[in-house]
Scaffold this motif. Structure first.
Motif, PDB file in Angstrom:
ATOM      1  N   UNK A 307      45.840  43.962  37.527  1.00  0.00           N
ATOM      2  CA  UNK A 307      44.363  44.306  37.783  1.00  0.00           C
ATOM      3  C   UNK A 307      43.975  43.956  39.244  1.00  0.00           C
ATOM      4  N   UNK A 308      44.554  43.281  40.068  1.00  0.00           N
ATOM      5  CA  UNK A 308      44.223  42.888  41.460  1.00  0.00           C
ATOM      6  C   UNK A 308      44.618  44.392  42.324  1.00  0.00           C
ATOM      7  N   UNK A 309      45.866  44.815  42.032  1.00  0.00           N
ATOM      8  CA  UNK A 309      46.149  45.807  42.619  1.00  0.00           C
ATOM      9  C   UNK A 309      45.111  47.148  42.266  1.00  0.00           C
ATOM     10  N   UNK A 310      44.454  47.317  41.242  1.00  0.00           N
ATOM     11  CA  UNK A 310      43.593  48.370  40.985  1.00  0.00           C
ATOM     12  C   UNK A 310      42.369  48.072  41.460  1.00  0.00           C
ATOM     13  N   UNK A 311      41.938  46.790  41.303  1.00  0.00           N
ATOM     14  CA  UNK A 311      40.690  46.531  42.002  1.00  0.00           C
ATOM     15  C   UNK A 311      40.710  46.656  43.454  1.00  0.00           C
ATOM     16  N   UNK A 312      41.811  46.379  44.196  1.00  0.00           N
ATOM     17  CA  UNK A 312      41.932  46.823  45.505  1.00  0.00           C
ATOM     18  C   UNK A 312      41.688  48.175  45.675  1.00  0.00           C
ATOM     19  N   UNK A 361      33.425  43.718  39.536  1.00  0.00           N
ATOM     20  CA  UNK A 361      34.078  44.311  38.824  1.00  0.00           C
ATOM     21  C   UNK A 361      35.518  44.168  39.175  1.00  0.00           C
ATOM     22  N   UNK A 362      36.383  43.940  38.165  1.00  0.00           N
ATOM     23  CA  UNK A 362      38.127  43.672  38.523  1.00  0.00           C
ATOM     24  C   UNK A 362      38.841  44.431  37.722  1.00  0.00           C
ATOM     25  N   UNK A 363      38.695  45.748  37.524  1.00  0.00           N
ATOM     26  CA  UNK A 363      39.451  46.656  36.773  1.00  0.00           C
ATOM     27  C   UNK A 363      40.051  46.143  35.632  1.00  0.00           C
ATOM     28  N   UNK A 416      28.438  35.585  36.006  1.00  0.00           N
ATOM     29  CA  UNK A 416      29.835  36.031  36.427  1.00  0.00           C
ATOM     30  C   UNK A 416      30.940  35.493  35.327  1.00  0.00           C
ATOM     31  N   UNK A 417      31.833  36.736  35.026  1.00  0.00           N
ATOM     32  CA  UNK A 417      32.843  36.381  33.982  1.00  0.00           C
ATOM     33  C   UNK A 417      34.027  35.683  34.518  1.00  0.00           C
ATOM     34  N   UNK A 418      34.493  34.993  33.754  1.00  0.00           N
ATOM     35  CA  UNK A 418      36.029  34.788  34.156  1.00  0.00           C
ATOM     36  C   UNK A 418      36.780  35.396  33.195  1.00  0.00           C
ATOM     37  N   UNK A 419      37.697  36.189  33.659  1.00  0.00           N
ATOM     38  CA  UNK A 419      38.542  37.137  32.740  1.00  0.00           C
ATOM     39  C   UNK A 419      40.111  36.761  32.553  1.00  0.00           C
ATOM     40  N   UNK A 420      40.656  37.081  31.606  1.00  0.00           N
ATOM     41  CA  UNK A 420      41.824  36.803  31.016  1.00  0.00           C
ATOM     42  C   UNK A 420      42.931  36.669  32.293  1.00  0.00           C
ATOM     43  N   UNK A 421      42.888  37.474  32.946  1.00  0.00           N
ATOM     44  CA  UNK A 421      43.859  37.773  34.137  1.00  0.00           C
ATOM     45  C   UNK A 421      43.736  36.443  35.210  1.00  0.00           C
ATOM     46  N   UNK A 422      42.824  35.703  35.124  1.00  0.00           N
ATOM     47  CA  UNK A 422      42.669  34.624  35.972  1.00  0.00           C
ATOM     48  C   UNK A 422      43.558  33.574  35.458  1.00  0.00           C
ATOM     49  N   UNK A 423      43.902  33.369  34.237  1.00  0.00           N
ATOM     50  CA  UNK A 423      44.711  32.324  33.536  1.00  0.00           C
ATOM     51  C   UNK A 423      46.334  32.578  33.815  1.00  0.00           C
ATOM     52  N   UNK A 424      46.877  31.386  34.038  1.00  0.00           N
ATOM     53  CA  UNK A 424      48.334  31.326  33.933  1.00  0.00           C
ATOM     54  C   UNK A 424      48.669  31.186  32.604  1.00  0.00           C
TER      55      UNK A 424
END
Length: 928
Positions: A307-312, A361-363, A416-424
């Motif tokens: 997600x971070x790669x495509x957000x960038x 937005x975070x992809x 502001x949402x906390x998305x699943x990809x925030x988690x470990x």
């Protein structure tokens, strides 16, 4: 004799003005192009061979790796660059590849250094002062044209002065029908109504011409036409891009765009709302919707993507698009290194990146944040919530406004949402298809270093929920202090539910554990979470109403921009060599140094950037914008490279005219697009006939000097829309979801998402091209053939091509065949005479009577087709059958095959062939 004297005087003045000064040279027009051509490839933004760069003055006048200084101002004899470009040894002489500099080029550099190596400013960056209008150099009767209309519009004074300098003359005005057709195609993208042409041609005066302009500028089709152009810039599509290319509901932005053009939203406001509407005070639904401009960037929700790669990637796209659309600057060159040709440093890309890096937005697959439109009962419920807030006791007006803004934003955006990809994912848990947080029985996940702060509510969007069990949240470790304990229920499935949490003043790791009910299993699935601070005490009174409206099904929405604040703000760092995984220095939002003087105050966010873009201190935006509108009317911009106003772009054909239009647009017209278009369309320059003589073709083959009217092929959208319009099939229905006109089976090959192209029925199949569903990996084929882009990225200028595929489309596409059928039917009802019917169809399509030769050839087409169809009655019936049913078998047949006598079918089919030929004539698909 008088004309000869005037021409000589003008020529002498022009020669004097254009003659280079013996005391120096012009950096922008002489030195910079020479450095770009001969030196920058090795000594610029990409490479700094020998430690020398000619991109920035300070790097040019310092000592290089050889110990020598490339340029010593005032001393060409001590400048290493002069020694190297004049050296006799080819191993030493510069440039190492290619031809050596000519004596004239060496002289330019020598004289420049001798004069102090002054570092001039590129012409496009210079401030705009209103140019003086050149004197009108000729009087009526001194040119080959009727000059009654010349000299009344500033545009014409610049144009005709240049023409006289070049020994050319303007054309006469186009005939009345051709002129109104041109004007209509340019302003609304459609051919004019026949009565509009008849009224003007009956009395073609200036007042009547201005009335036609008024009619067209006020036509709702105006917004549809100009939105079509802007959608290329916005890289608008109804899908997300990449391999899966899944559906994206974003058509509300397209509708906003149409309304903005029709309302003549002034370009400065138009700019600010698209770039930063969400940051305006108390933003409206429309202002949020406008920000979808930058939510058209592609996203990738395929399994296994980062997600971070495509957000960038999306942020990089926004930087490049913003600078390309509004500033004509190829900023994409700067992502990995300094600009190869313009004075923009590598770090400057990331100061621009910082403006966009805090967007929420975070992809994600659901394209959050999305603005929800509440209608009907939901709208009434929202009004009820507003009224409840306005009647709250014990709070002052300022807190009441903050409360309403906070709750309304939560209901419209759930941010502001906390998305699943925030988690470990620690134990018995997973990131389900990169979309959801999945916890299996006894599952454990960690939200690292998160600041709850004063938030005391947690809104969770559930997917699958077991019937019973507990979700526990603890701080610091899995058995640390309790933050919240949530009893799970199957009633939560597919819903958004509020739960209390304990505020935490410091950032900490949060551990989420899921324990199923005894003797029960089942997995817990969560889409996202929102930590929320209630804006007033006793907020529990309002929670049930909020929960109800948040869980409304079928609410329309659009992806929008939203800024992350406080704990959601990001730090921006330079990407070393453009690699998003290798971070360098931290940077703050700012514009490149070359524009620093035009930015009065420090900038913090997108709103600051947007306001600077349209500030009078920034000269680029107005030049780029008026050039783009000019390009749409004339087929070529005053600066041909409308995508590049840098030093490698084209120089303006009429520099003073460009500045005149830009100044008028900013100051006199107050950024009114309709006023700008009126000014251009009112000029005698625009009204010229497009005929070209052999002398003009020799001196001005591409009409750069504007010695004649524009003659260019129509855009892909115009080709389709005009075809439907002249046949009477075009629907005037506006707005709403995209439509799917017939297209061949198999074109839309979709992977992973099961989407299908289901052709629209009724009038939706005949709507304007702007409403056609746009899939990035498979755009509508007939429009692609006419040079429409895929819209995977911003396209500032379409390059027109001329290929056999275009002829095949215009001869065989269902739109053209159905239009030909309709024209043949209507033409055949006019008269029993074949000649008269052909003339009727021809005039309806091209707004003039066919010449004798054209009529003769069309008659021959009719006779040949008639003979064929009289011999093959089934072929005639097939041609007259609805084309999507016959060719593609893709939709239920709405109209049965024609029930006609054999003779009638053959004649109607033959006339359909004639109509099809007319719709393929160059005169039809070209604006003259």
């Amino acid at each position: 004799m008088l004309y000869f004297v005037i021409l000589c005087i003008v020529g002498i003045i022009a020669l004097y003005v254009l003659m280079p000064s013996s005391s120096g040279v012009d950096y922008s027009s002489e030195v910079k192009p020479l450095l770009n051509k001969k030196c920058i490839a090795c000594h610029g933004g990409v490479k700094k061979s020998g430690g020398i760069s000619f991109l920035f003055r300070d790097e040019m006048i310092t000592e290089g790796e050889s110990g020598h200084i490339a340029v010593v101002p005032g001393k060409p004899g001590k400048s290493e660059v002069i020694r190297r470009i004049t050296h006799q040894d080819p191993e030493v002489r510069m440039p190492p590849d290619g031809d050596p500099l000519t004596p004239e080029e060496i002289d330019i550099l020598t004289r420049w250094i001798e004069g102090g190596a002054q570092w001039g400013e590129h012409w496009a960056y210079e401030s705009i002062e209103k140019p003086e209008l050149p004197p009108y150099p000729v009087s009526a009767g001194n040119t080959e044209s009727n000059t009654d209309q010349w000299g009344h519009n500033g545009i014409d004074q610049f144009v005709i002065s240049r023409l006289v300098q070049e020994g050319l003359y303007p054309n006469e005005s186009a005939d009345c029908a051709s002129l109104i057709r041109r004007l209509s195609l340019d302003l609304i993208g459609l051919p004019p109504a026949p009565d509009l042409v008849d009224q003007y041609c009956a009395n073609p005066g200036e007042e009547q011409y201005q009335a036609v302009i008024d009619t067209l500028l006020n036509d709702p089709a105006f917004g549809e036409h100009w939105a079509s152009h802007w959608l290329d810039l916005a890289r608008y599509a109804d899908t997300k891009g990449f391999e899966r290319d899944a559906h994206r509901e974003i058509w509300h932005y397209r509708d906003w765009l149409i309304r903005a053009f029709n309302q003549d939203m002034h370009y400065d406001q138009f700019t600010v709302e698209q770039l930063a509407g969400d940051l305006l005070p108390n933003p409206t639904a429309d202002q949020y919707t406008a920000t979808a401009f930058h939510r058209n960037s592609m996203s990738n929700d395929e399994g296994g993507t980062d997600n971070e790669e495509y957000r960038v990637q999306a942020i990089i796209d926004r930087v490049n698009t913003t600078w390309g659309v509004w500033l004509g600057t190829t900023m994409n060159c700067v992502q990995c290194h300094s600009h190869p040709y313009d004075p923009i440093r590598h770090e400057d890309f990331y100061t621009s990146y910082a403006f966009f890096n805090n967007s929420r937005d975070e992809d994600t697959h659901h394209d959050s944040p999305r603005f929800r439109y509440y209608q009907g009962p939901d709208s009434l419920q929202l009004d009820s919530i507003r009224n409840f807030i306005r009647e709250l006791p014990g709070i002052d007006e300022a807190q009441r406004e903050r409360t309403e803004a906070s709750i309304v934003q939560l209901l419209h955006t759930t941010e502001p949402k906390v998305h699943p990809h925030y988690f470990e994912f620690l134990e018995n848990s997973a990131h389900g298809d990169t979309k959801t947080l999945v916890m299996y029985p006894e599952g454990l996940v960690k939200l690292p270093n998160f600041l709850i702060g004063q938030d005391s509510l947690l809104l969770i969007s559930f997917g699958g929920v077991p019937d019973g069990g507990t979700l526990t949240i603890r701080r610091d470790k899995r058995d640390g202090p309790l933050v919240s304990e949530i009893a799970l229920s199957k009633e939560y499935r597919g819903r958004q539910v509020f739960f209390p949490v304990k505020p935490q003043p410091h950032a900490a790791d949060l551990y989420f554990s899921y324990t199923p009910a005894p003797d029960q299993g089942g997995n817990l699935s969560i889409g996202w979470m929102v930590f929320y601070q209630p804006p007033y005490d006793n907020f529990s009174d309002l929670q049930p109403s909020l929960t109800d409206i948040l869980n409304t099904r079928g609410v329309k929405s659009v992806p929008v921009m939203m800024e992350g604040e406080g704990k959601y703000q990001r730090t921006t760092r330079v990407f070393e060599r453009g690699n998003w995984l290798v971070h360098g220095d931290t940077v703050q939002p700012d514009v490149p140094g070359v524009f620093a003087e035009s930015a009065d105050e420090p900038m913090q966010d997108r709103l600051d950037l947007a306001q600077w873009i349209v500030s009078p201190q920034n000269p680029l935006t107005a030049r780029v914008t008026v050039n783009r509108f000019w390009e749409q009317l004339f087929g070529r911009g005053i600066v041909e490279t409308s995508e590049d106003f840098g030093s490698q772009g084209s120089v303006p054909s009429h520099p003073k005219l460009l500045d005149y239009l830009a100044y008028e647009f900013m100051h006199t017209q107050q950024w009114s697009v309709k006023a700008l278009l009126r000014q251009i369309a009112s000029s005698a320059t625009y009204r010229q006939a497009s005929d070209v003589s052999s002398s003009k073709l020799e001196k001005d083959p591409y009409n750069i000097l504007l010695s004649r009217g524009p003659r260019v092929r129509l855009s892909a959208e115009q080709v389709r829309d005009q075809t439907l319009a002249v046949s009477g099939l075009l629907s005037k229905k506006m707005y709403g979801p995209p439509v799917m006109p017939p297209q061949p089976d198999g074109i839309w090959s979709v992977v992973y998402n099961g989407a299908q192209w289901v052709p629209s029925t009724g009038e939706d199949r005949y709507r304007r091209a702007v409403y056609t569903y746009w899939r990035r990996t498979s755009p509508y084929p007939s429009m692609v053939s006419f040079d429409a882009p895929s819209r995977e990225f911003c396209v500032v200028r379409r390059i027109r091509t001329n290929t056999p595929l275009q002829a095949l489309v215009a001869l065989n596409d269902p739109v053209f065949l159905e239009a030909a059928q309709a024209m043949a039917r209507s033409g055949s009802q006019t008269s029993d005479s074949v000649d008269e019917n052909i003339q009727t169809i021809f005039q309806k399509a091209i707004f003039r009577v066919p010449t004798g030769s054209e009529l003769q050839q069309l008659e021959q087409v009719y006779e040949d087709a008639l003979a064929d169809y009289q011999d093959d009655q089934q072929a005639a019936r097939d041609l007259l059958t609805p084309q999507d049913q016959l060719l593609f078998n893709s939709v239920p047949q709405e109209t049965p095959p024609p029930d006609c006598a054999e003779k009638d079918c053959a004649e109607l089919a033959a006339m359909t062939v004639v109509a099809n030929v007319i719709l393929n004539l160059d005169a039809f698909i070209t604006k003259e």
